[in-house]
Structure formats: C-alpha cells, structure tokens
Scaffold this motif. Structure first.
Motif: not given
Length: 534
Positions: A364-379
C-alpha cells in the motif's frame, strides 16, 4: 531466579516504584516542611493509637484533603502515594535491619510501620468510604502490624541465639505478609480513586472537569505499567474513547488520546481498546480531515503503541487489518503534511510498526508514493530533525526494500545518496538514548543498502557514491559505529553484497579480511579492533 530476600522485598519496592515520579522537585527545606505533614512521632502515636480527631460534622475532612470537586481526588491520590512511600521505605529498612539482627532498630521500625499504617488507614477512611473488600484488608493488615510489634519486642529481652534465630524466621514471614497486604491495600485504594476519576469523565458534561480528570489519569500512567494495568482494568480506555466519539468534546480528543496511548503500554489497555472497537475509532479520527493535526497525531501515537513489536499479544491486529488501507493512507498523508518534527515522528513510528507485521502495508505504501514522501521529509529539517525520526524513516525503507518494486522508486528519488548520509549519522550529545538511535539508523541504512543492492544498478550507484569506503570504516573503526555489533554485522553484509556485484570495488587487503572469510570470522576480527587499520 529471585533470592528469598528479593522476593520478600518485591511488594514494598513495587510501591516505592509507583510513586517516585510524584516526588516534588523543590528545595530541601520546602520539601522537608511538606514531608512533616505526612510523618508522625512514634511516641505520640503509640498513645493516641490513631484515635480520630473531632471535627464539625459540616466541615470537610482535612486529614487527607482540603479541597473539593475534582481537586479532592487529585489530592487524595497525591497524599495516598506519598504516605505509601513512607510505609514502603520503613518496610525496606526493616528487612535490612532484620538481616543484620539489629533487634532494637527492628522493633522501633516495626512500631513506626504500625503507626504509619494506622494513620494512613484512618486518614483515608476520613476522606473516603472505603469499599467493603478494602476494609477487610485494612483489618487484617492492622492485626499483622500489631503482631509484628509484639514479636519484635520479645526479641529485645533475650540473648538466646536459638530463640532469636527462630524469631528471625517468624518475623521474616510476618513482614512479608505485611508487605504483600499493604501493597494489595494500596492497589485497592488506588483503584477506588481511579474509579472516581472515571466516573467524573463518564458522568460530567463540564469540559473543564473532564479535562482535569483526564489530566489526573495521564499523570498516574507515568508511574509505570502496574498503575497502567489498574487504570485499564477499571475501564478508563472505554470512558476515554466515549469522549472521542462525541462531537461536543472535540477539544478534549487530543488529551484523551494521549492518555489512551499511555494506558496501552500494557496488554490490558489494548484488550480494552479492542473490546470497544477502538481501532475503528482511531481510523475515523485519522481519516477525518476536519480534525486538528494535534488530534490526528495523538491518534497516530495510539496506533504506534498498540502495534509495537514489544507487545506479546497480536489479537487486536485482526480488526486492524480491516482498516489497514485507510489507516496507512492517513498516516503517510500525515507524514507529508506534518507541521513539526513531533507530528512526523508519531505518524512515522506508527507506519514503521505497521510495516513489520504485514507485507500488505508495504505494498500500500509503495502505491501511495511513500518512498518519495519519506525521502523528501529526510531533507526537511522542520519534519525530520532528530535521530529518532530518521530511525523511523529508515525502518520503513528497510521493510519496503524487501519488495522488488521499491528499487526503482529509491533510484528515482536518489535514495542511495540519502542512505549514505544516514550511514554517517552521529549523536549530537552524550545522551545514551540518542546514541542508541544513531546505531539503529546506521544499522538499518546498511540493511536497506544490502537489500537494494540485489539490483546491479543499485550496487553500481552505491559504489560510485563511495559507499564502500564508509562501510569499511564502520567495520574497522569501533568508534564510528559506537561499538555496536549490530551495525558491524549489517555493514559486513552490505559490503559482501556489493563485492558480489562488483568484486573490483574492494581492495585486496579488505577483501582478504572482510569478504573472503566466513562472516563470523570477519565479525570476530573487526569486533576486536581497537584502532582503524585504514
């Protein structure tokens, strides 16, 4: 296995542990003056035998409290806990003195225990009508305290070693009974006070009164799991969730949910939450865009608590799976829109726990573009500003990296660069908890890199970004990894994965020591290194 001495002292130490956090941090003179109110002169008490002091029938009892309404319960709890600490401290001293056969001090301590227990019972009875079950315990406890007085006094008038030895064993047994009975009586008294707080929450329609009762419950939860168990068994979770289902109390949602999260540190709290469809209530709050961010953050905190891997019971997860899609969607949305680090931490912690027990959450997280959201948050320093938040992010990434489709998202978002940044995470203070969080960040970053490096393109990217020198440094220099064995194992695994894809990326000496031997041999070599060989 506990020693006899340890088991005998368990009851009074548990009482002591309950109330340490209630100690008021003030200057020593002020603290001494306050404690005087809860102390008694042994000689005076021996004469008075806790005879009640006459008061006007219309005047409120002032032996325990001098307030009314919601303040009465708060003061009762504070005073009860303080007086319990006095008794448990005396019991502890008595155990120690008995072991050393200091009979005069054993007897004087027994007299003080008797006086303090009588005083506590008298004062509590003045302020409250104790339940019938509690009254039975009070009577039994007073009888045992008196028996303790009599038997310790007999030891003062003889020097017969055989007699004193037999008396010591008898006193041990009675003292253990007194400790157990006192602990149980205090639990019953606390349960009685907690019931009063819960009735205030259930029966009142005054927002201020309900808020005060919730605050008192929240304060009690900070005293550890034993009190949380009592609070849960008395039905606090049910009462608090009822508040969260009434629109007229929307201003209390966050406060109530924070208390629920604290109570759910014990299995009894989670069980109560499950019985009243609490997960459905949390899902409704998380998905309600009109709810304040603070309220949704506290709902995420409850979700993080009940999905914690530390809980042995997972029965509550059955109902959780029914709302999985909505909950995960709401949590990743909260991560994306979080206005501060605390909100992001709570939402990401819930997601991190959820990804551990069901692969569907990762999909579900991959479908919701979670990688983009989390890596953007890290920055974004406003959202991810501590090692604790980074720990949650890299935990989610590590669990997502098990799925093949995660690789393309990480490469697209330049996630390998971010993983190398996380491999360089170091504490900004000497705090042990922060140091441990940094270790977890380094370990999970290495695990994620190793999993993603199944793909040759990821391995080549990591090598081009000089991941190998950093991994070698972490392996060879214990200081760089804070002497963490888990970080060492993860880095060795990542190095071996990269070496399998690109053998030429690692020099001969490093290959001979870190790649060629069995993993356990390389681990033993690196874990014994005092200095870096680089």
């Amino acid at each position: 296995m506990a020693t006899p001495q340890t088991s005998r002292q368990s009851s009074y130490s548990s009482i002591s542990g309950k109330i340490r956090t209630h100690a008021i941090h003030v200057d020593s003179v002020q603290r001494w003056m306050e404690d005087l109110r809860h102390m008694t002169e042994v000689e005076c008490m021996c004469v008075l035998q806790s005879k009640p002091i006459g008061v006007d029938e219309d005047a409120p009892g002032e032996l325990i409290v001098s307030a009314v309404g919601e303040h009465v319960t708060r003061d009762n709890l504070q005073t009860l806990l303080k007086r319990a600490l006095v008794v448990s401290t005396e019991l502890g001293k008595m155990f120690q003195r008995l072991e050393k056969r200091r009979w005069q001090r054993v007897h004087s301590t027994a007299v003080r225990v008797n006086c303090h227990v009588r005083s506590l019972i008298q004062e509590y009875s003045t302020a409250r009508n104790a339940p019938a079950d509690m009254q039975k315990y009070e009577k039994s406890l007073l009888e045992k305290c008196m028996e303790l007085n009599v038997i310790t006094e007999r030891c003062l008038h003889t020097e017969d070693e055989y007699f004193l030895k037999s008396m010591k064993e008898a006193i041990h047994e009675i003292l253990t009974d007194v400790s157990d009975s006192f602990s149980h009586m205090i639990d019953m008294a606390l349960a009685n006070e907690i019931q009063i707080l819960i009735r205030q929450i259930e029966d009142s329609d005054n927002v201020f009164a309900i808020s005060t009762a919730i605050s008192n419950l929240l304060s009690l939860t900070q005293d550890g799991p034993q009190l949380c168990s009592i609070i849960a068994k008395e039905g606090a979770v049910v009462a608090l969730l009822k508040i969260c289902r009434q629109d007229c109390f929307s201003s209390l949602y966050a406060h109530a949910l924070r208390t629920v999260a604290s109570i759910c540190c014990v299995e009894e709290g989670i069980s109560q939450l499950e019985k009243v469809d609490g997960i459905l209530c949390l899902a409704d709050i998380l998905t309600d865009g009109t709810c304040a961010e603070a309220t949704r953050a506290e709902a995420a905190a409850v979700m993080a608590q009940i999905t914690s891997p530390h809980h042995s019971s997972t029965q509550h997860l059955a109902s959780f799976l029914e709302s999985m899609q909505d909950i995960v969607t709401a949590l990743i949305s909260l991560c994306e829109s979080a206005s501060c680090g605390e909100v992001f931490l709570l939402a990401s912690a819930a997601l991190a726990n959820i990804t551990f027990f069901d692969s569907m959450a990762c999909e579900i997280l991959l479908q919701l573009n979670a990688v983009h959201i989390l890596l953007q948050a890290c920055r974004d320093r406003q959202r991810v500003d501590t090692p604790y938040s980074k720990d949650q992010v890299v935990t989610i990434l590590a669990n997502l990296s098990v799925l093949e489709q995660c690789t393309a998202d990480v490469l697209e978002e330049k996630g390998i660069e971010q993983l190398l940044v996380l491999l360089n995470e170091k504490p900004s203070s000497s705090s042990p908890s922060e140091g441990a969080a940094c270790e977890r960040v380094q370990q999970k970053a290495a695990v994620t890199l190793a999993r993603l490096s199944r793909d040759p393109l990821v391995a080549q990217t990591a090598i081009q970004l000089r991941a190998v020198p950093r991994l070698i440094e972490l392996c060879r220099s214990p200081a760089e990894r804070n002497n963490s064995d888990s970080v060492l194992v993860a880095c060795l695994a990542a190095l071996r994965r990269l070496a399998a894809e690109c053998p030429d990326s690692i020099g001969p000496a490093d290959h001979q020591q870190l790649i060629k031997p069995r993993l356990v041999d390389s681990f033993l070599l690196c874990s014994n290194m005092e200095e870096s060989f680089v």
